[in-house]
Design an enzyme around this catalytic site. Structure first.
Site, PDB file in Angstrom:
ATOM      1  CD1 TRP A 154       0.634   3.277   0.677  1.00  0.00           C
ATOM      2  CD2 TRP A 154       0.969   4.186  -1.334  1.00  0.00           C
ATOM      3  NE1 TRP A 154       0.996   2.258  -0.180  1.00  0.00           N
ATOM      4  CE2 TRP A 154       1.210   2.789  -1.427  1.00  0.00           C
ATOM      5  CE3 TRP A 154       1.124   4.955  -2.485  1.00  0.00           C
ATOM      6  CZ2 TRP A 154       1.589   2.160  -2.613  1.00  0.00           C
ATOM      7  CZ3 TRP A 154       1.488   4.330  -3.677  1.00  0.00           C
ATOM      8  CH2 TRP A 154       1.722   2.957  -3.720  1.00  0.00           C
ATOM      9  CG  ASN A 155      -3.473   4.817  -4.307  1.00  0.00           C
ATOM     10  OD1 ASN A 155      -4.152   5.056  -3.319  1.00  0.00           O
ATOM     11  ND2 ASN A 155      -3.906   4.052  -5.290  1.00  0.00           N
ATOM     12  CE  LYS A 178      -3.688   2.303   9.374  1.00  0.00           C
ATOM     13  NZ  LYS A 178      -2.647   3.140   8.821  1.00  0.00           N
ATOM     14  N   PRO A 179      -5.416   7.173   8.085  1.00  0.00           N
ATOM     15  CG  PRO A 179      -4.328   9.262   8.150  1.00  0.00           C
ATOM     16  CD  PRO A 179      -5.153   8.314   8.989  1.00  0.00           C
ATOM     17  CB  ALA A 180      -1.348   5.426   3.944  1.00  0.00           C
ATOM     18  N   GLY A 232      -7.658  -0.412  -0.443  1.00  0.00           N
ATOM     19  CA  GLY A 232      -6.309  -0.973  -0.385  1.00  0.00           C
ATOM     20  C   GLY A 232      -6.266  -2.286  -1.143  1.00  0.00           C
ATOM     21  CB  SER A 233      -3.761  -4.964  -1.212  1.00  0.00           C
ATOM     22  OG  SER A 233      -3.779  -5.494   0.096  1.00  0.00           O
ATOM     23  CD  GLU A 254     -14.203   1.308  -4.101  1.00  0.00           C
ATOM     24  OE1 GLU A 254     -13.673   0.749  -5.085  1.00  0.00           O
ATOM     25  OE2 GLU A 254     -15.388   1.643  -4.080  1.00  0.00           O
ATOM     26  CG  LEU A 255     -10.902  -4.827  -1.792  1.00  0.00           C
ATOM     27  CD1 LEU A 255     -11.340  -6.236  -1.448  1.00  0.00           C
ATOM     28  CD2 LEU A 255     -10.139  -4.207  -0.629  1.00  0.00           C
ATOM     29  CB  CYS A 288      -6.908   0.264  -7.387  1.00  0.00           C
ATOM     30  SG  CYS A 288      -8.152   1.481  -7.130  1.00  0.00           S
ATOM     31  CD  GLU A 385      -3.707  -3.490  -7.937  1.00  0.00           C
ATOM     32  OE1 GLU A 385      -3.639  -4.044  -6.817  1.00  0.00           O
ATOM     33  OE2 GLU A 385      -4.530  -2.594  -8.185  1.00  0.00           O
TER      34      GLU A 385
END
Ligand code: SIN
Length: 481
Positions: A154-155, A178-180, A232-233, A254-255, A288, A385
């Site tokens: 979502w960012n 699948k978007p947020a 995401g995380s 991409e974490l 991130c 984070e």
């Protein structure tokens, strides 16, 4: 909702070139005031399976198109995004919260991936390999990997999609995205424009749903999906990677990060403050690559803190659609409370709040830009984070010390170095165990360069030539002469 192009407000899932409704509904709210913006069709795992089926069926024809044909569609899509920038930015600000100027920047940045990969796909060269046997001819060719499953955050609801979708489509892959669930409106608007650009039905599919785990299981375990890519995380990335392992799917991740920002004694403090503001407060610190730990040489610490404080007090907090606002809300209450707790723990552990340190009454999810000094490496805030507008400062005494301390983390995404000494800057850039290091700059993302992390910050790269290779298989072809 006021949009010049009313067709951009989509509330259904995009599967096989059609808009699909669902009896279940998913509210999308403005994070600044909790007002409901729209009710969306809430897709579930069955919709995700249908979308995978469509992507699978569309793959052979899309793969067969020439690079030039794929590029032509991508270029039309790029142009339509530019033509609708204002509406796309408004949608993004309303659902995500970032200031309109930043949202516009994201739309243009997102579009730049589509343009860049439209050009790059014409250069998907294979190789002729000098043979080991005069009766054999050796070659490599590059072929699209197949159906790609994507889960995006979502960012950056626009750019994190185009950064994956553009190279995948350019390479000849088809996708299910699948978007947020928090930010689906700007994502679905992208599908509307892709359809108008002539992207064939089934080539790009999008499912929006509250059952993230169920949809995620389909995208990571359906055998028709050849590659899975996630932003995401780190915690969620590990679960998804484990799910992908059962089918040995190719993955890109991409974490999370824990970005250090190092201000050396020879750093230009104006540059350092400007860069720090950009990396720390862009998107209210919810990126991130946001600075997470600020290390300042002890000889310039007090001066840097004073200048950073002045810059922070000039931030204008408010609704992202208001003129002049430079800091919006956080995405939701849970995120805001997490940041507040982190600050509380930091103070309890002995650090000092210089500015901020509390919720703001501007709206439900606002947290004050906060400057903290006296932070130490063992504090939670230095190990987790932050994902919020909080700047924790520590001192360091020498180069070796700061290299050891900044590398002492399982993360390795982005790092920042502020130094006017070219030799020192080179030494630090090479010694830092991070996928990306920005020297005397706070914003560095571009379609032309590989974005990604080392260690638990991820696998693979997005952007640049490297970002395209993620969506190819290299086939070795050996011909008997
Ligand atoms: C992020 O992935 O959170 C940062 C994206 C960017 O800076 O391009």
């Amino acid at each position: 909702m006021e949009l010049a192009n009313k067709h951009l407000l989509k509330t259904q899932n995009y599967i096989g070139g059609q808009w699909h409704d669902s009896p279940a509904k998913l509210p999308v709210c403005d994070p600044a005031n909790s007002n409901m913006l729209a009710e969306l069709a809430d897709a579930g795992p069955a919709d995700a399976e249908a979308a995978v089926g469509e992507a699978h069926a569309a793959f052979p024809a899309w793969k067969k198109r020439t690079a030039g044909e794929r590029a032509a569609v991508l270029k039309r899509w790029h142009q339509l995004i530019l033509d609708n920038t204002d509406d796309l930015a408004r949608l993004l600000t309303l659902e995500q919260g970032k200031p309109l100027a930043e949202a516009r920047g994201e739309i243009l940045h997102g579009a730049s991936f589509i343009e860049w990969y439209a050009e790059e796909c014409r250069r998907a060269y294979g190789q002729t390999i000098p043979t080991h046997n005069r009766d054999m001819r050796l070659q490599t060719i590059r072929q699209p990997v197949g159906v790609v499953g994507c889960i995006t955050p979502w960012n950056f609801p626009n750019a994190m999609i185009t950064r994956k979708v553009a190279p995948a489509l350019a390479a000849g892959c088809t996708l299910v995205v699948k978007p947020a669930a928090e930010t689906p409106l700007s994502a679905l608007a992208l599908c509307q424009l892709a359809q108008e650009a002539g992207l064939p039905a089934g080539t790009l599919n999008m499912v929006v749903g509250s059952d993230a785990a169920g949809i995620g299981r389909v995208l990571t375990q359906d055998t028709r999906v050849a590659k899975f890519t996630f932003t995401g995380s780190t915690a969620v990335g590990k679960i998804l990677m484990a799910q992908c392992a059962t089918g040995v799917k190719k993955v890109s991740m991409e974490l999370g990060g824990n970005a250090p920002f190092i201000v050396c004694d020879d750093g230009d403090l104006d540059t350092a403050v400007q860069a720090c503001m950009a990396t720390k407060f862009r998107n209210a610190g919810q990126t991130c690559v946001s600075t997470n730990r600020i290390y300042v040489h002890e000889s310039v610490h007090d001066e840097f803190v004073a200048r950073l404080r002045t810059a922070m007090t000039a931030l204008k907090v408010g609704h992202g659609c208001e003129d002049g606002v430079t800091l919006g809300p956080l995405i939701h209450r849970r995120a805001t409370e997490r940041v507040a707790q982190l600050v509380e723990d930091t103070v309890a552990a002995g650090a000092t709040i210089e500015v901020g340190g509390d919720f703001l009454s501007t709206g439900v999810n606002y947290y004050a830009p906060t400057l903290i000094t006296g932070v130490t490496d063992d504090m939670r805030i230095a190990r987790e984070e932050i994902f919020g507008p909080v700047a924790p400062v520590q001192k360091f005494a020498c180069e070796e010390d700061v290299i050891r301390r900044t590398n002492d983390t399982p993360y390795g995404l982005a790092a920042y170095v502020m130094s006017e000494n070219i030799r020192r800057a080179n030494r630090l850039v090479e010694a830092l165990d991070y996928g990306m290091v920005a020297c005397n700059a706070g914003v560095f993302s571009t379609a032309a360069a590989p974005f990604g992390g080392n260690k638990e910050s991820g696998i693979g790269r997005e952007g640049g030539v490297e970002g395209m290779t993620e969506f190819y298989e290299t086939k070795y072809c050996c011909y008997g002469a």
